[in-house]
Design a protein around this motif. Structure first.
Motif, PDB file in Angstrom:
ATOM      1  N   ALA A   2      32.884  41.676  47.626  1.00  0.00           N
ATOM      2  CA  ALA A   2      34.011  41.894  46.715  1.00  0.00           C
ATOM      3  C   ALA A   2      35.322  41.984  47.479  1.00  0.00           C
ATOM      4  N   GLY A  31      38.775  37.117  35.841  1.00  0.00           N
ATOM      5  CA  GLY A  31      37.526  37.126  36.585  1.00  0.00           C
ATOM      6  C   GLY A  31      37.340  38.352  37.456  1.00  0.00           C
ATOM      7  N   VAL A  32      38.140  38.447  38.498  1.00  0.00           N
ATOM      8  CA  VAL A  32      37.945  39.474  39.519  1.00  0.00           C
ATOM      9  C   VAL A  32      38.125  40.888  38.968  1.00  0.00           C
ATOM     10  N   PRO A  34      38.320  42.140  35.767  1.00  0.00           N
ATOM     11  CA  PRO A  34      37.343  42.574  34.759  1.00  0.00           C
ATOM     12  C   PRO A  34      35.943  42.774  35.340  1.00  0.00           C
ATOM     13  N   ALA A  35      35.564  41.938  36.295  1.00  0.00           N
ATOM     14  CA  ALA A  35      34.237  42.079  36.900  1.00  0.00           C
ATOM     15  C   ALA A  35      34.119  43.390  37.680  1.00  0.00           C
ATOM     16  N   LEU A  36      35.200  43.784  38.324  1.00  0.00           N
ATOM     17  CA  LEU A  36      35.179  45.023  39.100  1.00  0.00           C
ATOM     18  C   LEU A  36      35.278  46.265  38.210  1.00  0.00           C
TER      19      LEU A  36
END
Length: 104
Positions: A2, A31-32, A34-36
């Motif tokens: 990450a 992407g990044v 919201p994923a985290l």
């Protein structure tokens, strides 16, 4: 893993090409970040804010014009983390950009 994704994406916020800056912002926004999630963003918040600060103070006026949208992306994802990590200088540069409008 990450950390590498966040770093490489954030570095692109000051890319010479506008299309790359727009793509980086989109990758963060859709992407990044919201994923985290907020808890996952926390370890990277200071670094993300510093990259946005670099964009806000960049020598290229087009990069500076794109920077508020990058800051907005971070604020949408984790406003309390931005507030905690944004240096006063970053906020002053944002205010200057907004005040000037055309970035003359």
């Amino acid at each position: 893993a990450a950390a590498g994704v966040v770093e490489k994406t954030a570095e692109r916020l000051v890319d010479r090409e506008q299309i790359v800056r727009i793509a980086a912002r989109g990758a963060l926004k859709h992407g990044v970040l919201p994923a985290l999630g907020k808890r996952g963003i926390a370890p990277f918040a200071k670094r993300l804010v510093l990259h946005v600060g670099a964009a806000l103070t960049h020598v290229d006026p087009l990069t500076r014009r794109d920077a508020p949208a990058a800051l907005e992306t971070l604020l949408d994802a984790a406003p309390e983390l931005v507030a905690r990590h944004a240096p006063a200088a970053t906020l002053r540069h944002l205010a200057d950009l907004l005040r000037r409008g055309d970035d003359a």
